[in-house]
Design a protein around this motif. Structure first.
Motif, mmCIF file in Angstrom:
data_model
loop_
_atom_site.group_PDB
_atom_site.id
_atom_site.type_symbol
_atom_site.label_atom_id
_atom_site.label_comp_id
_atom_site.label_asym_id
_atom_site.label_seq_id
_atom_site.Cartn_x
_atom_site.Cartn_y
_atom_site.Cartn_z
ATOM 1 N N GLY A 54 1.008 -2.078 48.334
ATOM 2 C CA GLY A 54 0.883 -0.791 47.690
ATOM 3 C C GLY A 54 1.880 -0.670 46.549
ATOM 4 N N GLN A 55 1.876 0.487 45.884
ATOM 5 C CA GLN A 55 2.757 0.717 44.740
ATOM 6 C C GLN A 55 3.649 1.928 44.983
ATOM 7 O OE1 GLN A 55 -0.141 1.178 41.604
ATOM 8 N NE2 GLN A 55 -0.061 -1.004 41.082
ATOM 9 N N LEU A 56 4.878 1.891 44.392
ATOM 10 C CA LEU A 56 5.858 2.962 44.539
ATOM 11 C C LEU A 56 6.530 3.187 43.196
ATOM 12 C CD1 LEU A 56 7.474 4.817 46.589
ATOM 13 C CD2 LEU A 56 9.149 2.956 46.675
ATOM 14 N N ASP A 57 6.621 4.471 42.793
ATOM 15 C CA ASP A 57 7.267 4.794 41.524
ATOM 16 C C ASP A 57 8.741 5.114 41.752
ATOM 17 O OD1 ASP A 57 4.891 4.473 40.224
ATOM 18 O OD2 ASP A 57 4.414 6.616 40.097
ATOM 19 N N LEU A 58 9.609 4.564 40.879
ATOM 20 C CA LEU A 58 11.034 4.875 40.886
ATOM 21 C C LEU A 58 11.310 5.782 39.700
ATOM 22 C CD1 LEU A 58 12.427 1.253 41.488
ATOM 23 C CD2 LEU A 58 11.534 2.894 43.170
ATOM 24 N N VAL A 59 12.049 6.889 39.920
ATOM 25 C CA VAL A 59 12.293 7.870 38.871
ATOM 26 C C VAL A 59 13.808 8.030 38.706
ATOM 27 C CG1 VAL A 59 11.872 10.231 38.074
ATOM 28 C CG2 VAL A 59 10.172 9.077 39.539
ATOM 29 N N GLU A 76 14.839 8.224 49.559
ATOM 30 C CA GLU A 76 13.908 9.130 50.237
ATOM 31 C C GLU A 76 12.550 9.056 49.554
ATOM 32 O OE1 GLU A 76 13.224 13.902 51.154
ATOM 33 O OE2 GLU A 76 15.138 13.191 50.336
ATOM 34 N N VAL A 77 11.538 8.888 50.364
ATOM 35 C CA VAL A 77 10.174 8.806 49.844
ATOM 36 C C VAL A 77 9.644 10.216 49.622
ATOM 37 C CG1 VAL A 77 7.848 7.959 50.281
ATOM 38 C CG2 VAL A 77 9.830 6.658 51.120
ATOM 39 N N ARG A 78 9.089 10.446 48.423
ATOM 40 C CA ARG A 78 8.537 11.756 48.107
ATOM 41 C C ARG A 78 7.107 11.605 47.619
ATOM 42 N NH1 ARG A 78 13.345 14.674 44.527
ATOM 43 N NH2 ARG A 78 15.075 14.324 46.009
ATOM 44 N N ALA A 79 6.382 12.714 47.690
ATOM 45 C CA ALA A 79 5.025 12.718 47.132
ATOM 46 C C ALA A 79 5.131 12.868 45.618
ATOM 47 C CB ALA A 79 4.224 13.866 47.723
ATOM 48 N N GLY A 80 4.468 11.981 44.875
ATOM 49 C CA GLY A 80 4.487 12.036 43.419
ATOM 50 C C GLY A 80 3.119 12.362 42.868
ATOM 51 N N TYR A 81 2.935 12.081 41.582
ATOM 52 C CA TYR A 81 1.643 12.321 40.940
ATOM 53 C C TYR A 81 0.757 11.112 41.153
ATOM 54 C CZ TYR A 81 4.107 16.142 38.700
ATOM 55 O OH TYR A 81 4.835 17.265 38.470
ATOM 56 N N GLY A 82 -0.073 11.163 42.168
ATOM 57 C CA GLY A 82 -0.997 10.071 42.421
ATOM 58 C C GLY A 82 -0.413 8.955 43.263
ATOM 59 N N SER A 83 0.882 8.929 43.473
ATOM 60 C CA SER A 83 1.492 7.876 44.294
ATOM 61 C C SER A 83 2.813 8.400 44.856
ATOM 62 C CB SER A 83 1.734 6.611 43.472
ATOM 63 O OG SER A 83 2.685 6.864 42.453
ATOM 64 N N LEU A 84 3.339 7.669 45.824
ATOM 65 C CA LEU A 84 4.650 8.027 46.364
ATOM 66 C C LEU A 84 5.739 7.601 45.391
ATOM 67 C CD1 LEU A 84 4.153 6.957 50.095
ATOM 68 C CD2 LEU A 84 4.083 9.276 49.142
ATOM 69 N N GLN A 85 6.908 8.220 45.495
ATOM 70 C CA GLN A 85 7.988 7.886 44.575
ATOM 71 C C GLN A 85 9.340 8.007 45.264
ATOM 72 O OE1 GLN A 85 8.890 12.126 42.317
ATOM 73 N NE2 GLN A 85 7.308 10.789 41.419
ATOM 74 N N MET A 86 10.350 7.393 44.674
ATOM 75 C CA MET A 86 11.748 7.574 45.056
ATOM 76 C C MET A 86 12.503 8.016 43.815
ATOM 77 S SD MET A 86 12.862 4.359 47.495
ATOM 78 C CE MET A 86 12.163 4.115 49.123
ATOM 79 N N VAL A 87 13.272 9.104 43.944
ATOM 80 C CA VAL A 87 14.063 9.600 42.827
ATOM 81 C C VAL A 87 15.497 9.091 43.000
ATOM 82 C CG1 VAL A 87 14.911 11.641 41.630
ATOM 83 C CG2 VAL A 87 12.597 11.628 42.603
ATOM 84 N N HIS A 88 15.990 8.405 41.984
ATOM 85 C CA HIS A 88 17.339 7.830 41.997
ATOM 86 C C HIS A 88 17.623 7.009 43.257
ATOM 87 C CE1 HIS A 88 19.048 9.364 38.304
ATOM 88 N NE2 HIS A 88 18.438 10.514 38.534
ATOM 89 N N PRO A 89 16.791 6.014 43.545
ATOM 90 C CA PRO A 89 17.081 5.184 44.715
ATOM 91 C C PRO A 89 18.275 4.256 44.451
ATOM 92 C CG PRO A 89 15.300 4.225 43.466
ATOM 93 C CD PRO A 89 15.617 5.533 42.791
#
Length: 689
Positions: A87-92, A115-128
C-alpha cells in the motif's frame, strides 16, 4: 544512590541548560531519572505493512519514495509518498529544513514512525520520525518497547531516553538490591534493577497497561521499596527523638485537670476518657509525646486539648494551641476561655488580625509566664514570639501545616522538646494512618457525645430551589437557625456559581421576614467575629457563608444546612461542612443542592453523603474515589514526595511495609540507612533530631 558520582552534570553531554530543564521535571539526580516513569510506550520492535494500518495508531513502517514535492498554498508543506508493495502512505512536513526536500528523493528507502491519520484519499503521517535504511535490513529494529516520558521545552524524548539508558547502566554497575525475597510482599517479584529495566525497556509482550496503571510487579516492586524507605524515615525519627530529646515531665497538673472536668457542662464519653488517659500518660514521661488525635466532626476533640493544657499549666509550663484559620482559632479562643478563665488561667490571643497593642500585650504576657495558654494561627511561630516555659504544643487540623512550620513552633521550647498533640477532624483509614504517621501514636475518638441529634442528608437539583427556600422559611419560623453555604465569594463565569453576596441579597428579598447574615474569607476578622457572635446569640437566623465555616463553628440551634453547588466540593469538605449541624439535640438536615448534569465522580460523592454520616466510612470511600489527597497534606506533597507509589492504589502493601520496617530497624540498621539514603537523601533532615 546508584553511582560514585550521581550528579546530573557527571553525565556526558549534560550542561547547565540541560540541568535546568531536568530540574523542571523534578529530576536532580540519576536516581530521579529512573523514577521518572514513562507515560506511554511505542512499539518499534516490528515493521507493519502499510496495507494493515488504521487511523489513530502509532506504527513503524518502511517503503520506497514514489514521489516527493513541495506544495504551495496557505501553508507551504513538503509531501512525500512511500510504498512498501502492500500500500501507499503520505508523509507530510510543514516546518522543515531546506535540505530535507533535496534529501527525500524518489527511490530512497525510508523507515518511519508516527501517528497514522486519515488523509485525502490515503493514510498519512504528519512529521514522522524517519531515517534512511536498506530494504530488508531488520538488524536495527528495537528489541524493547520505546518509552515516552513527560518532558519540557528543549528536552527531547531522544535525550531523555539516552539519559535513562546511562542511569540503568550505572545502576547495573554500582547499584545494590538491599531487599531479599523474604522482605517482599510477593514471591516472584523482580529485583530492583530488573524492575527498572522492565519499566523503562519492556519487552514487546509486556502488559503495558499494567505498567502504566501501576499494577505490574515491576512498578509494585519499586513502589514498595519507596513506601518502605519513607516509613523507615518516620520510624527512625521517632526512635531518635525518644533516645536523644528530653521533654518536661508534666505530671503535676492532675488537680487542675480534675477541676476542669468537674466544671464542664457535660459528661465525658468513654472514648474521651480513654484518650485523655493516653495523653496524660504520654505527658508524664520524659520523652516527648507525639500523638495524633483523630475524631470525626462533633466527637469532642477540643476538650481533650483543654485537659492537656490544664496538665501543662498545673505542672508549671505553658501550652500553645495553633489552628490553620482565624475562624477556627477564634472558636478555640472562645471555648477555652469559657473553660479555663474561671479556673484563673490567663490566655493570650495571637493572630494576624490582632491589633499591634493586643499582640504586644499577649507577647509580653507569654514571655513573662503570666499567660498559661497561647492561642492563634501561624502568628504563633513568628520569630518575635517568646515563651517563658513552653511544654505542650497542640496543633489542630495538623495536615494543613508544613513540617517547617511545626518545627518552628517546637523550637520555641528551647533546650527541651515540648509534648505535641496533633488533632484532625479528617478521618484517616487505620492502615494509612499507621504507615504515613509512623512517627506518631494515634488515638481515636470513635464515639459521639450523647444528646446529639441525627443528621439526615438529601440531594436535590437546583431546579427545586423554591422548595428549598420554603423549607428554610419553615425551619426559621419554628425558631431554628440555618446555614446557606456558597462555594465562591465572587461571581465567576467559569464556575457559574452564585456569589455569597448575591445569594445573601436574593435570600433577604425572598425571606424578608427573617434576619440574614453574611460571612466569607475576605471580610475583616472583626466583621467575621461579629457575624459569628450574632449567629451564636440567635440574632441572625440564616447565615450565608462560604466554606470558611468548614471547621470551628459550633451553634447548637443551627439544624439546617444548604450546600449550594455541592457537586463542586470533595467528600472530606462536604462532611466537614455537614458537621456544623447536628450539634444540638434536635434532628437536623443537610441539603446538597447540585447544578446538573453531574459527573460520575460528583454523583458518587453525593450518594456517599446520603448513605452515611460515619467519617471513617466516608474516608475509605474518598480514598477509592480520588486517592489520599487532603488526608496527608504536606506529607504527601512535601515531606513524602512520593514519585512512584500511590497511597490509595498501593495500600495493600502497607501491612508488609510496617512488618518489614520493624524487622529492619531491629536486625539490619545498615540496610535502613542505605534505603533512606537511596530514597530520601537530603530530605531525611526531617527525620533527624
Amino acid at each position: 544512590m546508584i553511582a560514585p558520582d550521581w550528579r546530573l552534570q557527571a553525565l556526558p553531554g549534560v550542561g547547565e541548560r540541560s540541568v535546568q530543564r531536568l530540574h523542571r521535571l523534578n529530576i536532580y539526580t540519576l536516581a530521579d531519572l529512573l523514577l521518572h516513569l514513562p507515560i506511554r510506550y511505542e512499539d518499534r520492535t516490528r515493521l507493519r505493512r502499510i496495507a494493515d494500518l488504521s487511523a489513530g495508531e502509532r506504527a513503524l513502517v518502511e517503503g520506497a519514495i514514489a514521489w516527493s514535492e513541495v506544495a504551495q498554498g496557505r501553508r507551504r508543506r513538503l509531501l512525500c509518498r512511500i510504498s512498501d508493495g502492500s500500500g501507499q502512505l503520505d508523509l507530510v512536513f510543514f516546518n522543515y529544513p531546506p535540505k530535507t526536500a533535496e534529501r527525500l528523493q524518489r527511490g530512497l528507502w525510508l523507515r518511519c514512525f508516527g501517528e497514522v491519520r486519515a488523509g485525502y484519499g490515503s493514510l498519512q503521517m504528519v512529521h514522522p520520525e524517519y531515517k534512511r535504511v536498506k530494504p530488508g535490513d531488520t538488524d536495527r529494529l528495537s528489541e524493547a518497547l520505546t518509552p515516552v516520558y513527560r518532558s519540557t521545552d528543549g528536552l527531547h524524548q531522544k535525550k531523555l531516553r539516552s539519559l535513562v539508558d546511562v542511569a540503568l547502566e550505572l545502576f547495573a554497575q554500582h547499584g545494590q538490591d538491599h531487599l531479599d525475597g523474604s522482605m517482599l510482599p510477593e514471591s516472584g517479584w523482580p529485583g530492583l534493577l530488573e524492575a527498572f529495566q522492565q519499566i523503562h525497556r519492556p519487552s514487546p509482550e509486556t502488559d503495558t497497561q499494567a505498567l502504566l496503571e501501576g499494577r505490574h510487579p515491576a512498578v509494585q516492586r519499586v513502589a514498595y521499596e519507596e513506601l518502605l524507605a519513607h516509613h523507615l524515615t518516620l520510624r527512625r525519627y521517632r526512635l531518635n527523638l525518644h533516645a536523644a530529646a528530653t521533654a518536661p515531665v508534666l505530671d503535676g497538673g492532675e488537680g487542675l485537670a480534675g477541676q476542669l472536668r468537674d466544671t464542664l457542662p457535660f459528661e465525658l464519653t468513654a472514648a474521651q476518657l480513654r484518650v485523655d488517659s493516653e495523653v496524660a500518660a504520654d505527658m508524664a514521661q520524659p520523652s516527648p509525646m507525639l500523638r495524633l488525635l483523630q475524631g470525626d466532626v462533633g466527637s469532642g476533640k477540643t476538650v481533650i486539648a483543654a485537659l492537656a493544657c490544664a496538665r501543662a499549666i498545673g505542672s508549671g509550663y505553658q501550652a500553645a494551641v495553633m489552628a490553620p484559620t482565624e475562624l477556627l482559632a477564634e472558636q478555640h479562643w472562645r471555648t477555652l476561655s469559657s473553660w479555663l478563665i474561671p479556673l484563673e488561667v490567663e490566655l493570650a490571643w495571637l493572630s494576624g488580625s490582632a491589633s499591634t497593642a493586643q499582640r504586644r500585650s499577649a507577647m509580653q504576657s507569654l514571655a513573662a509566664g503570666r499567660a498559661g495558654v497561647a492561642i492563634g494561627t501561624h502568628a504563633l511561630f513568628q520569630e518575635a514570639v517568646e515563651f517563658f516555659r513552653l511544654g505542650l504544643v497542640v496543633i489542630d487540623e495538623q495536615h494543613r501545616f508544613g513540617v517547617n512550620q511545626r518545627l518552628a513552633l517546637k523550637e520555641k521550647a528551647g533546650s527541651v522538646e515540648p509534648h505535641q498533640l496533633s488533632m484532625t477532624a479528617t478521618p484517616i483509614p487505620r492502615t494509612l494512618a499507621m504507615t504515613i504517621y509512623a512517627d506518631l501514636d494515634v488515638s481515636l475518638l470513635d464515639e459521639r457525645p450523647p444528646g446529639r441529634g441525627e443528621v439526615k442528608t438529601v440531594a436535590v437539583s437546583s431546579a427545586r430551589r423554591d422548595e428549598v427556600i420554603e423549607r428554610i422559611r419553615g425551619a426559621l419560623l419554628e425558631g431554628r437557625q440555618a446555614y446557606w453555604v456558597c462555594t465562591l465569594v465572587e461571581a465567576s463565569e467559569e464556575l457559574d456559581a452564585q456569589a455569597a453576596e448575591e445569594t445573601a441579597e436574593e435570600l433577604a428579598r425572598e425571606l424578608d421576614e427573617c434576619t440574614i447574615g453574611l460571612i466569607h474569607g475576605r471580610m475583616a476578622a472583626a466583621e467575621k467575629e461579629r457575624a459569628m457572635a450574632q449567629f451564636a446569640a440567635g440574632e441572625i437566623e440564616l447565615l450565608v457563608a462560604t466554606t470558611v465555616i468548614e471547621v470551628g463553628v459550633d451553634v447548637a440551634n443551627a439544624s439546617l444546612m444548604i450546600i449550594d453547588n455541592a457537586e463542586r466540593l470533595g467528600l472530606a469538605q462536604l462532611h466537614q461542612l455537614r458537621g456544623r449541624v447536628g450539634r444540638g439535640s434536635s434532628a437536623s438536615s443537610c441539603v446538597l443542592m447540585y447544578h446538573g448534569p453531574l459527573s460520575a465522580v460528583s454523583r458518587q460523592r453525593l450518594e456517599v453523603m446520603r448513605e452515611t454520616t460515619d467519617g471513617f466510612v466516608i474516608a475509605e470511600r474518598d480514598l477509592q474515589i480520588r486517592g489520599p489527597g487532603e488526608f496527608l497534606g504536606s506529607r504527601q506533597t512535601g515531606d513524602l514526595g512520593l514519585k512512584v507509589a500511590d497511597l490509595s492504589r498501593d495500600k495493600a502493601l502497607l501491612d508488609t511495609v510496617q512488618r518489614v520496617a520493624g524487622r529492619l530497624l531491629t536486625e539490619q540498621p545498615d540496610v535502613v540507612e542505605a534505603l533512606i539514603e537511596r530514597w530520601i537523601g537530603e530530605a531525611q533532615r526531617y527525620g533527624q533530631v
